[in-house]
Design a protein around this motif. Structure first.
Motif, short mmCIF file in Angstrom:
data_model
loop_
_atom_site.label_atom_id
_atom_site.label_comp_id
_atom_site.label_asym_id
_atom_site.label_seq_id
_atom_site.Cartn_x
_atom_site.Cartn_y
_atom_site.Cartn_z
N ARG A 174 -12.70 -37.37 11.89
CA ARG A 174 -13.90 -36.56 12.19
C ARG A 174 -13.82 -35.91 13.57
O ARG A 174 -14.48 -34.91 13.82
CB ARG A 174 -15.15 -37.44 12.12
CG ARG A 174 -15.48 -37.97 10.74
CD ARG A 174 -16.31 -36.96 9.94
NE ARG A 174 -16.72 -37.57 8.69
CZ ARG A 174 -17.90 -38.13 8.50
NH1 ARG A 174 -18.79 -38.14 9.47
NH2 ARG A 174 -18.20 -38.67 7.35
N ARG A 185 -7.63 -44.45 1.97
CA ARG A 185 -6.99 -43.43 1.14
C ARG A 185 -5.61 -43.06 1.69
O ARG A 185 -4.67 -42.80 0.94
CB ARG A 185 -7.90 -42.19 1.09
CG ARG A 185 -7.45 -41.08 0.17
CD ARG A 185 -7.32 -41.54 -1.28
NE ARG A 185 -8.55 -42.07 -1.80
CZ ARG A 185 -8.63 -42.83 -2.89
NH1 ARG A 185 -7.54 -43.14 -3.59
NH2 ARG A 185 -9.80 -43.30 -3.30
N ALA A 244 -11.23 -42.79 4.62
CA ALA A 244 -10.01 -42.01 4.89
C ALA A 244 -8.82 -42.91 5.21
O ALA A 244 -7.69 -42.61 4.83
CB ALA A 244 -10.27 -41.05 6.05
N LEU A 292 -7.34 -38.88 -7.38
CA LEU A 292 -6.77 -38.68 -6.05
C LEU A 292 -7.65 -39.23 -4.95
O LEU A 292 -7.16 -39.65 -3.90
CB LEU A 292 -6.55 -37.19 -5.79
CG LEU A 292 -5.50 -36.49 -6.64
CD1 LEU A 292 -5.38 -35.04 -6.22
CD2 LEU A 292 -4.16 -37.19 -6.53
N ALA A 293 -8.95 -39.21 -5.14
CA ALA A 293 -9.89 -39.74 -4.15
C ALA A 293 -11.19 -40.06 -4.87
O ALA A 293 -11.56 -39.37 -5.83
CB ALA A 293 -10.13 -38.73 -3.05
N HIS A 294 -11.86 -41.10 -4.43
CA HIS A 294 -13.15 -41.46 -5.04
C HIS A 294 -13.95 -42.32 -4.08
O HIS A 294 -13.43 -42.75 -3.04
CB HIS A 294 -12.94 -42.18 -6.38
CG HIS A 294 -12.31 -43.52 -6.24
ND1 HIS A 294 -13.02 -44.65 -5.90
CD2 HIS A 294 -11.02 -43.93 -6.39
CE1 HIS A 294 -12.20 -45.69 -5.86
NE2 HIS A 294 -10.97 -45.28 -6.14
N TRP A 339 -3.34 -45.82 0.65
CA TRP A 339 -3.19 -45.74 -0.81
C TRP A 339 -2.20 -44.63 -1.18
O TRP A 339 -1.33 -44.81 -2.03
CB TRP A 339 -4.57 -45.47 -1.42
CG TRP A 339 -4.60 -45.25 -2.90
CD1 TRP A 339 -4.77 -46.20 -3.87
CD2 TRP A 339 -4.47 -43.99 -3.59
NE1 TRP A 339 -4.75 -45.60 -5.11
CE2 TRP A 339 -4.57 -44.25 -4.98
CE3 TRP A 339 -4.28 -42.67 -3.18
CZ2 TRP A 339 -4.48 -43.25 -5.94
CZ3 TRP A 339 -4.19 -41.67 -4.15
CH2 TRP A 339 -4.29 -41.97 -5.51
N ARG A 397 -1.47 -31.99 0.37
CA ARG A 397 -1.37 -33.39 -0.07
C ARG A 397 -1.92 -34.35 0.98
O ARG A 397 -1.44 -35.47 1.13
CB ARG A 397 0.09 -33.78 -0.39
CG ARG A 397 0.84 -32.83 -1.27
CD ARG A 397 0.16 -32.57 -2.58
NE ARG A 397 0.14 -33.73 -3.46
CZ ARG A 397 -0.59 -33.80 -4.56
NH1 ARG A 397 -1.37 -32.81 -4.90
NH2 ARG A 397 -0.56 -34.86 -5.32
N ASP A 398 -2.93 -33.90 1.75
CA ASP A 398 -3.51 -34.78 2.75
C ASP A 398 -4.74 -35.47 2.16
O ASP A 398 -5.86 -35.00 2.27
CB ASP A 398 -3.90 -33.96 3.99
CG ASP A 398 -4.43 -34.84 5.10
OD1 ASP A 398 -4.49 -36.06 4.90
OD2 ASP A 398 -4.78 -34.31 6.16
N LEU A 399 -4.49 -36.61 1.50
CA LEU A 399 -5.57 -37.27 0.77
C LEU A 399 -6.56 -37.97 1.69
O LEU A 399 -7.71 -38.18 1.31
CB LEU A 399 -4.98 -38.26 -0.25
CG LEU A 399 -4.08 -37.61 -1.31
CD1 LEU A 399 -3.62 -38.63 -2.33
CD2 LEU A 399 -4.81 -36.47 -2.03
N ALA A 400 -6.13 -38.34 2.91
CA ALA A 400 -7.06 -38.95 3.87
C ALA A 400 -8.14 -37.94 4.25
O ALA A 400 -9.33 -38.27 4.32
CB ALA A 400 -6.32 -39.43 5.11
N ASP A 420 -16.49 -38.33 1.57
CA ASP A 420 -17.34 -39.35 2.20
C ASP A 420 -18.54 -38.72 2.89
O ASP A 420 -19.62 -39.29 2.93
CB ASP A 420 -16.54 -40.18 3.22
CG ASP A 420 -15.60 -41.16 2.53
OD1 ASP A 420 -15.74 -41.36 1.31
OD2 ASP A 420 -14.71 -41.71 3.22
N GLN A 421 -18.33 -37.53 3.46
CA GLN A 421 -19.45 -36.86 4.14
C GLN A 421 -20.49 -36.40 3.13
O GLN A 421 -21.68 -36.47 3.39
CB GLN A 421 -18.93 -35.66 4.92
CG GLN A 421 -18.14 -36.07 6.15
CD GLN A 421 -17.53 -34.87 6.85
OE1 GLN A 421 -18.24 -33.99 7.31
NE2 GLN A 421 -16.22 -34.83 6.93
N GLN A 426 -10.49 -37.53 1.35
CA GLN A 426 -11.42 -38.66 1.26
C GLN A 426 -12.51 -38.51 2.32
O GLN A 426 -13.69 -38.75 2.04
CB GLN A 426 -10.66 -39.98 1.47
CG GLN A 426 -11.51 -41.23 1.32
CD GLN A 426 -11.90 -41.50 -0.12
OE1 GLN A 426 -11.09 -41.37 -1.02
NE2 GLN A 426 -13.15 -41.88 -0.33
N SER A 427 -12.10 -38.10 3.52
CA SER A 427 -13.06 -37.91 4.60
C SER A 427 -14.10 -36.85 4.21
O SER A 427 -15.29 -37.00 4.48
CB SER A 427 -12.31 -37.48 5.86
OG SER A 427 -13.17 -37.41 6.94
#
Lengths: 397, 238
Positions: A95, A166, A163, B94-96, A169, B63-66, B73-74, B69-70
């Motif tokens: 963030r 993930r 994050a 891929l993300a959940h 993962w 391919r930046d899954l982090a 999440d927001q 996810q971020s």
């Protein structure tokens, strides 16, 4: 006191820190700070850098994204620190990265965050951060490769639902794909989970997938709770944790008050991004141990409101120590009249630098991560030691 | 008195009329608010799914899954959005945002579905799920789940406030109508009593209260007095 540049006065260089000093993951922020603090104290006692002491302006974010954003704004706009240093966590750092891009004209860089996630290593934000530690991708790839090598191919993942989780993962998934395998089961938990919480549902989900190993991507409280419940529910497979977990805090939770803690610890294998602090033949480790003992660094009193007993040595504080050591080297290279705009060149001038851990550190425009090596540790006699032989320890008999 | 009976019927009529108005207005209000708010929430979810789909293209291609996810999440911090998941072009998750894991009913469902569907997830509740394709579906699909229980509660609150207002208007209107009816009924009652007293031969020729009125009741009182006097004059002496 004259301010010569943002965050630099005649007597001080001010570095901004936002990290977890409260909440279930406070051990990470506190230990990282203590390790860095030991080295900075040493440098300051030697006269500082060109006569300037290194000062840490520190705020607590509790390992939560919103406070970390607020703290970063405070550090960048109000406190006007020279650079950002030693942040903790992926959900927080991911963030903060867009803010660095937003204020890129101010040349504010984030140095050595305690996270191995990809966002600060890749476009569009990779240019605003410098990493020392190996990435989660490297840690998870190493764990997967070793498990597959000893024929433990059915790998499940327990991870934090954010994050960070993930990122780990994705690393496991990508590494398994290279071996023609896939994640056999996955379960998540919410960030901030305490050791007293139950992870039985997660264990049951993973147990149903019949895994041969579980890789945990979480913080110590939740991962310790998972390891405890896994053993209690009969999931007897190796449980791997990444360096971020905070190995000593994990071990403390699993062993405290237990007459025989072996069942909970003998199947643990933790990856690390720094060598073991027990390897006293390593020069930087020796230096670290001496300074931790000499200066007995404490976290900022005003930030630590919950009970916490620091460790004499830990992987996290050793990482903080190494971060500080390289930071000092970079600040020295910036020169007598430090300007933010000189920082990037100073970092790129670091080539084959010997940090004292047996691995040379180099940076460049296409190389924004200093160390690449991953270490593996297991619990022996109540402490983490280097794992020498995967086959002997975890091979399927 | 007959007058009272006459106005009792009027009061009953007014009460019935207000009741019918209130009930029909409430029913229409419930229908309108329920329909509009449900559509509003569904549209909001579709917009959120589309926003995520639009902004996740680069992230997915990198391919930046982090970071992905971020991003979700927001969005899941928005009230009534209870879960978000993203599947790729092959249907892989891929993300959940599910804890402790992806529910079986979702894991086994068609991952490319984008129309609004109602779901019951054991242990989680009832949801309306909408989807939005990423890059026309070739990069995957974003799915957003809204908690229908929470939406129903919000709709009930909105309806409750409107019905409460209608009820207040009903009560105030009813009492106002009774006051107005009484305003007409009381002088008429007095006039009836006056007429009865005149017919009974009582001398109420100087009843100022009625005779001084400058309205229909006053005029009627004068007329009654006049008729009464005329009748007296026509009677033969005995």
């Amino acid at each position: 006191m004259t301010q010569t540049s943002s965050g630099v006065t005649d007597t001080e260089i001010i570095l901004g820190v936002s990290a977890a000093f409260s909440g279930p993951s406070r051990g990470l922020g506190i230990e990282l700070y203590r390790g860095a603090s030991a080295y900075f104290t040493h440098i300051n006692q030697q006269g500082g850098i060109s006569g300037r002491k290194v000062v840490l302006k520190t705020y607590d974010d509790g390992y939560q994204p919103d406070p970390s954003v607020k703290n970063t704004l405070q550090l960048m706009l109000e406190d006007e620190v020279f650079l950002l240093f030693g942040y903790v966590g992926t959900p927080t750092v991911t963030r903060v990265l867009p803010m660095l891009k937003k204020f890129q004209d101010r040349n504010i860089f984030l140095f050595f965050p305690f996270t191995g996630a990809q966002p600060q290593r890749e476009p569009p934000y990779g240019d605003f951060a410098f990493n020392l530690r190996a990435s989660y991708r490297q840690e998870t790839a190493g764990l997967v490769d070793n498990f597959v090598r000893i024929n433990r191919k059915r790998i499940a993942v327990f991870y934090q639902a954010d994050a960070y989780g993930r990122s780990g993962w994705a690393g496991v998934r990508s590494a398994l794909k290279r071996h023609g395998e896939q994640i056999v089961g996955e379960a998540t938990y919410r960030r901030g989970e305490k050791f007293t919480g139950s992870m039985r549902k997660q264990v049951e989900i993973l147990k149903a997938s019949d895994p041969e190993a579980v890789i945990c991507i979480g913080a110590y409280a939740a991962c310790a709770a998972f390891a405890r419940d896994a053993v209690d529910l009969g999931l007897r497979v190796p449980i791997a944790n990444l360096s971020f977990v905070g190995s000593e805090n994990l071990l403390k939770l699993l062993t405290e008050g237990q007459e025989n803690s072996d069942p909970y610890t003998q199947l643990l294998v933790n990856s690390q991004v720094v060598p073991s602090y027990e390897e006293t033949s390593t020069p930087a480790v020796q230096e670290y141990r001496e300074m931790m003992q000499q200066y007995a660094p404490q976290p900022p009193e005003e930030l630590v409101k919950e009970d916490y007993t620091p460790f004499a040595q830990s992987f996290v504080s050793l990482e903080g120590f190494l971060n500080a050591k390289l930071m000092v080297e970079i600040l020295r290279r910036v020169g007598d009249n430090p300007q933010r705009s000189q920082l990037e060149d100073a970092v790129f001038s670091v080539r084959d630098f010997d940090l004292g851990i047996g691995e040379q550190v180099s940076f460049g425009p296409d190389r924004r991560q200093g160390l690449q090596r991953v270490y593996y540790t297991v619990v022996e006699n109540g402490r983490f030691v280097t794992l020498d032989n995967w086959e002997d320890r975890f091979g399927i008999k | 008195m007959k007058i009272k009976k006459l106005f009792q019927k009027t009061r009953f009529g007014i009460f019935s009329l207000f009741g019918v108005i209130s009930l029909s207005t409430s029913a229409l209000c419930i229908y309108t608010v329920d329909t509009h708010l449900s559509e509003e929430y569904e549209n909001n979810s579709k917009n959120i799914a589309k926003t995520i789909a639009d902004s996740s293209v680069d992230i997915l291609l990198n391919r930046d899954l982090a970071a992905l996810q971020s991003l979700i999440d927001q969005f899941v911090e928005i009230q009534s959005i209870k879960y978000i998941y993203i599947t790729d072009e092959s249907g892989e998750f891929l993300a959940h945002t599910f804890v402790p894991g992806i529910p079986e009913v979702i894991r086994t469902d068609d991952p490319f579905k984008t129309e609004a569907i109602e779901r019951n997830l054991p242990g989680m509740g009832d949801f309306v799920e909408v989807g939005s394709p990423i890059l026309a579906g070739i990069a995957g699909t974003v799915h957003v789940g809204m908690d229908t229980g929470l939406i129903a509660l919000k709709i009930q609150r909105a309806i409750g406030r409107q019905v409460y207002l209608i009820c207040i208007i009903l009560v105030i209107g009813f009492f106002a109508a009774i006051w107005l009816v009484n305003l007409a009924a009381n002088p008429l009652g007095d006039l009836l009593a006056y007429a009865v007293s005149l017919a009974g031969g009582e001398n109420r020729a100087s009843d100022d209260k009625l005779l001084s009125r400058d309205d229909e009741v006053g005029h009627l009182a004068h007329l009654l007095l006049y008729v009464s006097k005329g009748e007296k004059n026509e009677q033969p002496d005995t």
